[in-house]
Scaffold this motif. Structure first.
Motif, PDB file in Angstrom:
ATOM      1  N   PRO A 313       0.789  -1.239   0.000  1.00  0.00           N
ATOM      2  CA  PRO A 313       0.000   0.000   0.000  1.00  0.00           C
ATOM      3  C   PRO A 313       0.821   1.289   0.000  1.00  0.00           C
ATOM      4  CG  PRO A 313       0.091  -0.884   2.209  1.00  0.00           C
ATOM      5  CD  PRO A 313       0.827  -1.866   1.341  1.00  0.00           C
ATOM      6  N   THR A 314       1.772   1.403  -0.921  1.00  0.00           N
ATOM      7  CA  THR A 314       2.562   2.635  -1.010  1.00  0.00           C
ATOM      8  C   THR A 314       2.154   3.425  -2.251  1.00  0.00           C
ATOM      9  OG1 THR A 314       4.350   1.523  -2.220  1.00  0.00           O
ATOM     10  CG2 THR A 314       4.527   1.609   0.179  1.00  0.00           C
ATOM     11  N   ASP A 315       2.333   4.727  -2.189  1.00  0.00           N
ATOM     12  CA  ASP A 315       1.953   5.603  -3.291  1.00  0.00           C
ATOM     13  C   ASP A 315       2.718   6.921  -3.145  1.00  0.00           C
ATOM     14  OD1 ASP A 315      -0.023   6.024  -5.557  1.00  0.00           O
ATOM     15  OD2 ASP A 315      -0.488   7.758  -4.304  1.00  0.00           O
ATOM     16  N   PRO A 316       3.306   7.454  -4.195  1.00  0.00           N
ATOM     17  CA  PRO A 316       3.185   7.100  -5.617  1.00  0.00           C
ATOM     18  C   PRO A 316       4.264   6.142  -6.122  1.00  0.00           C
ATOM     19  CG  PRO A 316       4.312   9.184  -5.419  1.00  0.00           C
ATOM     20  CD  PRO A 316       4.021   8.734  -4.007  1.00  0.00           C
ATOM     21  N   TRP A 317       4.949   5.463  -5.234  1.00  0.00           N
ATOM     22  CA  TRP A 317       6.028   4.554  -5.630  1.00  0.00           C
ATOM     23  C   TRP A 317       5.738   3.158  -5.090  1.00  0.00           C
ATOM     24  CZ3 TRP A 317       5.626   6.417  -0.906  1.00  0.00           C
ATOM     25  CH2 TRP A 317       6.097   5.645   0.163  1.00  0.00           C
ATOM     26  N   ARG A 318       6.456   2.182  -5.607  1.00  0.00           N
ATOM     27  CA  ARG A 318       6.459   0.860  -4.990  1.00  0.00           C
ATOM     28  C   ARG A 318       7.882   0.323  -4.935  1.00  0.00           C
ATOM     29  NH1 ARG A 318       1.042  -1.061  -6.898  1.00  0.00           N
ATOM     30  NH2 ARG A 318      -0.229  -1.176  -4.996  1.00  0.00           N
ATOM     31  N   SER A 319       8.260  -0.082  -3.758  1.00  0.00           N
ATOM     32  CA  SER A 319       9.501  -0.796  -3.455  1.00  0.00           C
ATOM     33  C   SER A 319      10.649   0.101  -3.002  1.00  0.00           C
ATOM     34  CB  SER A 319       9.987  -1.643  -4.628  1.00  0.00           C
ATOM     35  OG  SER A 319       9.010  -2.590  -5.000  1.00  0.00           O
ATOM     36  N   ALA A 320      11.517  -0.506  -2.211  1.00  0.00           N
ATOM     37  CA  ALA A 320      12.754   0.113  -1.737  1.00  0.00           C
ATOM     38  C   ALA A 320      13.830  -0.963  -1.751  1.00  0.00           C
ATOM     39  CB  ALA A 320      12.567   0.674  -0.326  1.00  0.00           C
ATOM     40  N   ASN A 321      15.062  -0.557  -1.496  1.00  0.00           N
ATOM     41  CA  ASN A 321      16.161  -1.516  -1.370  1.00  0.00           C
ATOM     42  C   ASN A 321      16.527  -1.700   0.094  1.00  0.00           C
ATOM     43  OD1 ASN A 321      16.514  -2.010  -4.128  1.00  0.00           O
ATOM     44  ND2 ASN A 321      17.825  -0.217  -4.365  1.00  0.00           N
ATOM     45  N   THR A 322      17.196  -2.797   0.382  1.00  0.00           N
ATOM     46  CA  THR A 322      17.743  -3.012   1.718  1.00  0.00           C
ATOM     47  C   THR A 322      18.858  -2.002   1.965  1.00  0.00           C
ATOM     48  OG1 THR A 322      19.512  -4.518   1.012  1.00  0.00           O
ATOM     49  CG2 THR A 322      17.346  -5.504   1.458  1.00  0.00           C
ATOM     50  N   ILE A 323      19.313  -1.919   3.208  1.00  0.00           N
ATOM     51  CA  ILE A 323      20.561  -1.199   3.431  1.00  0.00           C
ATOM     52  C   ILE A 323      21.687  -2.055   2.844  1.00  0.00           C
ATOM     53  CG2 ILE A 323      19.861   0.070   5.504  1.00  0.00           C
ATOM     54  CD1 ILE A 323      21.426  -2.077   7.125  1.00  0.00           C
ATOM     55  N   PRO A 324      22.772  -1.426   2.382  1.00  0.00           N
ATOM     56  CA  PRO A 324      23.920  -2.214   1.931  1.00  0.00           C
ATOM     57  C   PRO A 324      24.530  -2.984   3.110  1.00  0.00           C
ATOM     58  CG  PRO A 324      24.053   0.056   1.164  1.00  0.00           C
ATOM     59  CD  PRO A 324      22.988   0.011   2.207  1.00  0.00           C
ATOM     60  N   ARG A 325      24.949  -4.212   2.823  1.00  0.00           N
ATOM     61  CA  ARG A 325      25.542  -5.062   3.868  1.00  0.00           C
ATOM     62  C   ARG A 325      26.933  -5.520   3.441  1.00  0.00           C
ATOM     63  NH1 ARG A 325      20.243  -8.125   4.535  1.00  0.00           N
ATOM     64  NH2 ARG A 325      18.814  -6.428   5.037  1.00  0.00           N
ATOM     65  N   GLU A 326      27.860  -5.494   4.373  1.00  0.00           N
ATOM     66  CA  GLU A 326      29.210  -5.992   4.105  1.00  0.00           C
ATOM     67  C   GLU A 326      29.259  -7.474   4.447  1.00  0.00           C
ATOM     68  OE1 GLU A 326      33.692  -4.465   3.995  1.00  0.00           O
ATOM     69  OE2 GLU A 326      32.094  -3.195   4.793  1.00  0.00           O
ATOM     70  N   LEU A 327      29.773  -8.273   3.510  1.00  0.00           N
ATOM     71  CA  LEU A 327      29.766  -9.721   3.659  1.00  0.00           C
ATOM     72  C   LEU A 327      31.096 -10.241   4.188  1.00  0.00           C
ATOM     73  CD1 LEU A 327      28.006 -10.718   0.312  1.00  0.00           C
ATOM     74  CD2 LEU A 327      26.958 -10.275   2.542  1.00  0.00           C
ATOM     75  N   GLY A 328      31.012 -11.307   4.958  1.00  0.00           N
ATOM     76  CA  GLY A 328      32.194 -11.996   5.467  1.00  0.00           C
ATOM     77  C   GLY A 328      31.907 -13.478   5.573  1.00  0.00           C
ATOM     78  N   LEU A 329      32.822 -14.222   6.186  1.00  0.00           N
ATOM     79  CA  LEU A 329      32.661 -15.660   6.345  1.00  0.00           C
ATOM     80  C   LEU A 329      32.942 -16.060   7.788  1.00  0.00           C
ATOM     81  CD1 LEU A 329      34.501 -16.796   3.096  1.00  0.00           C
ATOM     82  CD2 LEU A 329      32.048 -17.046   3.525  1.00  0.00           C
TER      83      LEU A 329
END
Length: 503
Positions: A313-329
Motif C-alpha cells: 500500500p505505497t503511493d506514488p512509488w512501490r519498493s525500496a532496497n535493503t541497506i547495503p551489507r558488508e559480507l564476510g565468512l
C-alpha cells in the motif's frame, strides 16, 4: 477583507496538500533508496567508479505495478544518500531491459573507450515480448551498452545481442566480473534451474565454460539474479555463488540462497550440499554485490517479495532496497557460512544515543521514554546473556506491533507482523516468520535497524539475518523489551537515526 480571505484559503489549501502528501508518503523509507514515483524491483549494474556508487534498477516509469522494464539510475558518494538520475536504458526493438550488471572496463578490452576515457559497460538481458508470445523459448538474450561520461548517458552496442539464447526459457540476469588469473571476463548467468558460466576476452564474444546447480540447493522456483565473487577467509580465497530463487524461499516466496566453494575460471565446485540462505526474512530478493569495490563485498537487495510486491500500500512509488551489507565468512560446526553486517557508512545517520549495562528484563521494559524518538527510526545493539525467550516490540498508539524475537525451545529467531498495521492487501503477508540460530555461544549479540516501514535484524555477527517490511498506521514511536522468564542484557545501545539526504 477579500485579500485576507484569499490568503486564508491559500493557507488552508497548502496545509491540506501537505497533510495529503504526508499521509501518502507515510511509508516512505528515510534511509533506504526508493524511487520518487512508480515501480522498482531488482537492483542492477551496481558499480563503484571514480568516487561514485552507481545503482541501476528495474523500473517502470508509467505505473506503480510491474510493466515494460527500463533501467532506472541513482548515484551516491556513500551508499546512504542517493540522488535519482534520468533513466539510463529504455526498451527497444530487441525487447525490455531486464536485470544485469556493470563493469569498469579499465583495460578497454571492449574497444568502447575513446580519447583515454575508460568505459563503463552494462551487460543486461533483453527480454523480447513478441518472441515470448510465439513460445519459441528464445526470448531472452544478453546485450551490452556503454557509457563514456561517468554513467550519465549510454549507447547500446550495435552488435547486440552478444549472447543469443540456446533454447532456454529463462536465460537472464548476467553478472560479469574480471578473472585476473586467466585475463578474461566471466559471466554468471541464470539458466532456469542452474547457473551457466561463460567467458570472454572482450565482453562481446562469449563461450560456454560449464554449468552448476541441477543437483544442489533449493529448487522450489526459477533460479534468478546470480552473483560470483571471492572473499578471503583465514588466508584462503573462498568463492561465493549467490542464486536468488522465486518462489521457494525458507519463508515462502522470493529469497536468496548461496553456495561456497572453489572456482578455477571454468568450473564452480561447492564445498557443501547444504542449502544456505542469505536472509530468512521475507523481503530481501535479487540481492547482488557492487562491482569494483576492492576487498569489500557489499550486498544490496530488493526489499520486497513477488508474493505481494504489486499490492503493497505505497503511493506514488512501490519498493525500496535493503541497506547495503558488508559480507564476510564464519565457521559454525563443520560448515562455513556467509555473514552480513550493516556497512560502516551508515554511522553518518547516527543521532542521539543512550546505553545501558546489565539491564534485567523480566516482564517488560519500556525504552520509549529514554529513546524519545517519535519517528521510530533507530539502531538497537544488544548483547543478551542467560538466553531464554525474549522479544523486541515496535509499537504505536494505534495498537500496531512489529515483533522480533527468539524462541529457545526451537532455537529460532522470529518476526511477527500479524498486528503490524495494514496487512489485508495479501493473505500471506501478516504472518510469523522463523530463522534458525547458527551459534552455540551462550550470549546473543544482535543489531536491529528500523526505518519507517522496515526492520533488518543481524544476529550472532550476521550469521542469521531477517529483513521484513510492514505498514503501520502511525510511526512506531514505542519500543519494548520483553521476556517472561527473564534475560540479562549485558550491553544495550540505542541510537536514533536521521533521515538520509535522498533526492
Amino acid at each position: 477583507m477579500k485579500k485576507l480571505l484569499l490568503s486564508a484559503l491559500l493557507l488552508i489549501n497548502l496545509l491540506s496538500a501537505q497533510n495529503a502528501t504526508a499521509q501518502q508518503e507515510k511509508y516512505r523509507p528515510q534511509f533506504h533508496f526508493s524511487p520518487k514515483a512508480h515501480w522498482m524491483n531488482d537492483p542492477n549494474g551496481m558499480v563503484f567508479h571514480n568516487g561514485t556508487y552507481h545503482l541501476f534498477f528495474q523500473y517502470y516509469p508509467e505505473d506503480k505495478v510491474w510493466g515494460p522494464m527500463h533501467w532506472g539510475h541513482a548515484t551516491s558518494k556513500d551508499m546512504v544518500s542517493w540522488q535519482e538520475q534520468p533513466i539510463a536504458l529504455y526498451p527497444d526493438s530487441l525487447g525490455y531491459i531486464f536485470s544485469g550488471s556493470a563493469v569498469v572496463d579499465t583495460k578497454n578490452t571492449s574497444g568502447f573507450g575513446k580519447d583515454d576515457k575508460v568505459p563503463l559497460v552494462a551487460i543486461f538481458t533483453h527480454h523480447n515480448p513478441v518472441l515470448e508470445k510465439q513460445k519459441t523459448g528464445r526470448h531472452e538474450y544478453q546485450s551490452l551498452a556503454y557509457s563514456l561520461d561517468e554513467g550519465k548517458t549510454w549507447t547500446k552496442y550495435s552488435g547486440n545481442p552478444v549472447l543469443p539464447n540456446p533454447g532456454i526459457t529463462d536465460f537472464r540476469d548476467p553478472k560479469v566480473s574480471w578473472y585476473e588469473p586467466q585475463k578474461k571476463w566471466i559471466m554468471t548467468l541464470a539458466a532456469k534451474d542452474r547457473i551457466a558460466f561463460y567467458s570472454s576476452p572482450d565482453l562481446k564474444s562469449w563461450k560456454s565454460e560449464s554449468d552448476f546447480g541441477t543437483d544442489a540447493g533449493a529448487h522450489g522456483g526459477v533460479w534468478e539474479c546470480p552473483d560470483l565473487f571471492p572473499i578471503m577467509h583465514d588466508g584462503k580465497q573462498v568463492w561465493v555463488l549467490i542464486v536468488n530463487i522465486n518462489p521457494g524461499g525458507p519463508n515462502k516466496g522470493s529469497a536468496g540462497q548461496y553456495f561456497l566453494g572453489d572456482f578455477d575460471g571454468k568450473t564452480f565446485k561447492s564445498y557443501s550440499k547444504e542449502t544456505k540462505w542469505l536472509d530468512f526474512g521475507a523481503d530481501n530478493y535479487a540481492a547482488v554485490t557492487f562491482s569494483n569495490t576492492g576487498n569489500r563485498s557489499i550486498l544490496l537487495g530488493w526489499m520486497s517479495n513477488w508474493q505481494y510486491a504489486n499490492q503493497v500500500p505505497t503511493d506514488p512509488w512501490r519498493s525500496a532496497n535493503t541497506i547495503p551489507r558488508e559480507l564476510g565468512l564464519k565457521t559454525f560446526g563443520k560448515e562455513l557460512y556467509l555473514t552480513s553486517k550493516p556497512i560502516k557508512e551508515l554511522d553518518i545517520l547516527n543521532g542521539t544515543a543512550f546505553t545501558e549495562k546489565n539491564l534485567m528484563v523480566k516482564g517488560q521494559v519500556d525504552l520509549s521514554k529514554k529513546a524519545g524518538n517519535p519517528t521510530g527510526l533507530f539502531r538497537l545493539d544488544l548483547n543478551i546473556q542467560k538466553v531464554t525467550d525474549f522479544s523486541i516490540v515496535l509499537a504505536n498508539k494505534a495498537g500496531n506491533e512489529m515483533i522480533i524475537g527468539y524462541d529457545k525451545a526451537t532455537n529460532q529467531f522470529y518476526t511477527d507482523r500479524s498486528k503490524s498495521g495494514k496487512t489485508d492487501f495479501e493473505k500471506g503477508f501478516g504472518v510469523k516468520h522463523t530463522a534458525p540460530r547458527f551459534s552455540t555461544d551462550p550470549n546473543i549479540p544482535l543489531t536491529l535497524i528500523a526505518d519507517a516501514a522496515s526492520i533488518e535484524l543481524f544476529a550472532d555477527g550476521g550469521l542469521t539475518v531477517m529483513t521484513e517490511i510492514f505498514f503501520p498506521d502511525q510511526p512506531m514511536s514505542e519500543l519494548f523489551l520483553k521476556s517472561v522468564n527473564g534475560v540479562v542484557v549485558s550491553e544495550l545501545k540505542y541510537t536514533a537515526l536521521k533521515a538520509a539526504r535522498n533526492q
